[in-house]
Design a protein around this motif. Sequence first.
Motif, PDB file in Angstrom:
ATOM      1  N   GLY A 365       0.817  -1.214   0.000  1.00 49.76           N
ATOM      2  CA  GLY A 365       0.000   0.000   0.000  1.00 49.76           C
ATOM      3  C   GLY A 365       0.853   1.268   0.000  1.00 49.76           C
ATOM      4  N   TYR A 366       2.084   1.161   0.494  1.00 41.36           N
ATOM      5  CA  TYR A 366       3.001   2.314   0.468  1.00 41.36           C
ATOM      6  C   TYR A 366       3.855   2.305  -0.807  1.00 41.36           C
ATOM      7  CZ  TYR A 366       2.094   3.030   5.503  1.00 41.36           C
ATOM      8  OH  TYR A 366       1.517   3.277   6.723  1.00 41.36           O
ATOM      9  N   GLY A 367       3.593   1.323  -1.691  1.00 40.17           N
ATOM     10  CA  GLY A 367       4.371   1.224  -2.926  1.00 40.17           C
ATOM     11  C   GLY A 367       5.767   0.654  -2.699  1.00 40.17           C
ATOM     12  N   ALA A 376      14.613   0.884   5.084  1.00 37.67           N
ATOM     13  CA  ALA A 376      14.312   2.291   5.381  1.00 37.67           C
ATOM     14  C   ALA A 376      14.024   2.457   6.875  1.00 37.67           C
ATOM     15  CB  ALA A 376      13.118   2.750   4.542  1.00 37.67           C
ATOM     16  N   LEU A 377      13.317   1.488   7.455  1.00 34.36           N
ATOM     17  CA  LEU A 377      13.026   1.556   8.896  1.00 34.36           C
ATOM     18  C   LEU A 377      14.323   1.426   9.700  1.00 34.36           C
ATOM     19  CD1 LEU A 377       9.756  -0.589   8.935  1.00 34.36           C
ATOM     20  CD2 LEU A 377       9.920   1.812   9.632  1.00 34.36           C
ATOM     21  N   LEU A 378      15.187   0.524   9.251  1.00 34.78           N
ATOM     22  CA  LEU A 378      16.463   0.342   9.959  1.00 34.78           C
ATOM     23  C   LEU A 378      17.292   1.623   9.914  1.00 34.78           C
ATOM     24  CD1 LEU A 378      18.048  -1.838  11.472  1.00 34.78           C
ATOM     25  CD2 LEU A 378      19.168  -2.412   9.314  1.00 34.78           C
ATOM     26  N   LEU A 430       7.531   4.852   6.234  1.00 30.33           N
ATOM     27  CA  LEU A 430       7.001   4.136   5.063  1.00 30.33           C
ATOM     28  C   LEU A 430       6.366   5.118   4.072  1.00 30.33           C
ATOM     29  CD1 LEU A 430       5.455   0.962   6.776  1.00 30.33           C
ATOM     30  CD2 LEU A 430       7.724   1.245   5.756  1.00 30.33           C
ATOM     31  N   ASP A 431       5.714   6.133   4.613  1.00 34.73           N
ATOM     32  CA  ASP A 431       5.047   7.119   3.766  1.00 34.73           C
ATOM     33  C   ASP A 431       6.050   7.969   2.992  1.00 34.73           C
ATOM     34  OD1 ASP A 431       2.556   8.140   3.014  1.00 34.73           O
ATOM     35  OD2 ASP A 431       2.919   9.941   4.245  1.00 34.73           O
ATOM     36  N   ARG A 432       7.223   8.224   3.605  1.00 40.01           N
ATOM     37  CA  ARG A 432       8.205   9.113   2.986  1.00 40.01           C
ATOM     38  C   ARG A 432       9.247   8.359   2.158  1.00 40.01           C
ATOM     39  NH1 ARG A 432       8.450  14.127   5.562  1.00 40.01           N
ATOM     40  NH2 ARG A 432       9.876  14.659   3.873  1.00 40.01           N
ATOM     41  N   TYR A 448      15.719   2.000  -2.597  1.00 37.96           N
ATOM     42  CA  TYR A 448      14.659   2.887  -2.113  1.00 37.96           C
ATOM     43  C   TYR A 448      15.251   4.269  -1.907  1.00 37.96           C
ATOM     44  CZ  TYR A 448      17.133   2.121   2.196  1.00 37.96           C
ATOM     45  OH  TYR A 448      18.134   2.051   3.131  1.00 37.96           O
ATOM     46  N   VAL A 449      14.369   5.235  -1.810  1.00 35.00           N
ATOM     47  CA  VAL A 449      14.829   6.606  -1.582  1.00 35.00           C
ATOM     48  C   VAL A 449      14.134   7.132  -0.324  1.00 35.00           C
ATOM     49  CG1 VAL A 449      15.000   8.923  -2.551  1.00 35.00           C
ATOM     50  CG2 VAL A 449      15.025   6.929  -4.081  1.00 35.00           C
ATOM     51  N   LEU A 450      14.934   7.556   0.625  1.00 39.02           N
ATOM     52  CA  LEU A 450      14.391   8.156   1.849  1.00 39.02           C
ATOM     53  C   LEU A 450      15.280   9.347   2.197  1.00 39.02           C
ATOM     54  CD1 LEU A 450      12.618   8.215   4.450  1.00 39.02           C
ATOM     55  CD2 LEU A 450      14.227   6.581   5.456  1.00 39.02           C
ATOM     56  N   ASP A 451      14.672  10.492   2.327  1.00 39.29           N
ATOM     57  CA  ASP A 451      15.418  11.702   2.684  1.00 39.29           C
ATOM     58  C   ASP A 451      16.170  11.443   4.006  1.00 39.29           C
ATOM     59  OD1 ASP A 451      16.258  14.148   3.522  1.00 39.29           O
ATOM     60  OD2 ASP A 451      14.337  15.180   3.185  1.00 39.29           O
TER      61      ASP A 451
END
Length: 478
Positions: A365-367, A376-378, A430-432, A448-451
Motif C-alpha cells: 500500500g506504500y508502494g 528504510a526503517l532500519l 514508510l510514507d516518505r 529505495y529513496v528516503l530523505d
Amino acid sequence: MSHNAESTAFRSALEVIRAVEPRVADAIGAELVDQRESLKLIASENYASPATLLAMGNWFSDKYAEGTVGRRFYAGCQNVDTVEALAAEHARELFGAAHAYVQPHSGIDANLVAFWAILADRVESPALKKAQKRHVNDLTEADWFALRRELGDQRMLGMSLDAGGHLTHGFRPNISGKMFDQRSYGTDPATGLIDYDRVAEAAREFRPLILVAGYSAYPRKVNFRIMREIADSVGATFMVDMAHFAGLVAGKVFTGDFDPVPHAHIVTTTTHKSLRGPRGGMVLCGPELADQVDRGCPMVLGGPLPHVMAAKAVALAEARRPDFADYASRIVDNAHALADGLLRRGASLVTGGTDNHLVLIDVSGYGLTGRQAEQALLDSGIVTNRNAVPQDPNGAWYTSGIRIGTPALTTRGLGAAEMDATAELIHTVLDRTTAGTGPDGAPSKAKYVLDPAVAESVGKQAADLLTPFPLYPEVTLG
Ligand code: PLP
C-alpha cells in the motif's frame, strides 16, 4: 563507588574476558549499547533477565550429560540432574503438561525431536528403533536406506509459509521437507484468517500422519480444539509449535480453546521469544509420547547444554510468578495499540489487526517491497524484519510485508502511548520512502529513496521514546 549485584557480576565477567581477548569483551559491551539504543520490534526476540543470562555463564557448560535425569551415559551428572529436573518441573507446572523435555538446543531441534517421536510411535520400523540408539551422524548409508524404506513417505499437513507457517513444518529448506510428504493449508484470501473447514477438507483428502498448527507470522489466535477435532477425524497426531506465543500461554492470555497444551498430542516451543528465557527449545507431551521424546538425544540432538537448562529453569521460574501474567497481557495490549495506531494512519494489516503479539503490515500500500521497507526503517533506528504476506507477489526474499512484535519493548516497559508514537514513526518512514531504481534505471525491489533528514529525525524520536525505559537498568558497565 559500590555497585548492585548485577552490575558487579557483568563488570567482573567482562574484566575476566578482557584479560584474555579484549575484542570479545568489547563486542559484548557494544552489543548492550546497541540493544539499549534500538527500537526493537522483531517479533521473535526479547530480553532475558540478568538472572537468566548469568545462569548460562558458568561451569555447567563443561559437563557432558547424554541421557535423561537419573539415567546418564556419563558419570558425575548429579548437579545437571538437579537443573534439568527443575526446568522440567517448572515447565510442567507452568503449562499443565504431563511431561516436559527441556534438552532441545533450539526450536528446530525441538520440532525434530517431536517428529521422530511421532514416527516412532506411529510407524512400525526396526530401522528406526536402531537409529534411536545412535546419533544421526553414526548411521550408515544402509541404515538410512532401511529407514526410508520402512518409513515410506509419511504425510504432514502444516500451515503454508506465506500464511505464516514455519520452515520446519515440512518445507524444503528444512530437513522436515525431506522427511515428509508435505501439504499446506493457507488462509482465507478475503479475511486472512485460517478457514477451519478448508483445513478439515485438506486433512480428509491428504490423510496426514501429523497435523501441525503454529506459526511465525500469523497475527491471530488459533482454535486448537477445532484443530484437534480435525486431527482426530483423520487419525492424525496433532502437534502444535507454540514457539512464538509460548509466553502468552504461560501468562494465561491464551486459555481454553486457544491453549494448545490440553488439545495437542505434543507441543514444541522455543524458550527465547515471548517466553523471555535463554535461546533454546522444549517439548511438552502426555505420557504416551514421553519415552520417545526422551530419546531426542542422541537420536537428533547432541549432548544437552546444562548451562542453558539451568537458565531455562530460572526463566521458567520467573514465568510462574504472577507478574509474568501481567507482562503477557501487556504484550497483547501493546500489539493492539500498535495495530490501531497503524490502521488509523492508513496502513494495511494482514487480517486487519492482531490478537496476539505480532502485527503484519502489508507495505505494498506504500508502494514498497518488504525489503525496501525493512531497510528504510532500519536507517531510521527501527528494527523489524520483512516477511511474506499471504499469496505474496514478491516471494519470500523481497516480500510485501513487515512483521513487528511487542514482546521486547513490553519487557522494557513501553505501553500503549509509546506504541501509538511508534506507529506514527513507522508510518512516517514508510510514507516518505519511495521505491528506487537499479543502475540501468529499471525499477528495483531492493533500492529505495528516503530523505536522510527524515531518517535522522525519526531515529532521534525513536531514541527519545526509549529514554524513559532503560534496558537492564540494574546493569551499569562503565
Ligand atoms: N518454530 C517456529 C514457529 C519459529 O518461529 C521458529 C523460529 O523462528 C522456530 C521454530 C525455530 O527456532 P530456532 O531458531 O530456535 O531453531
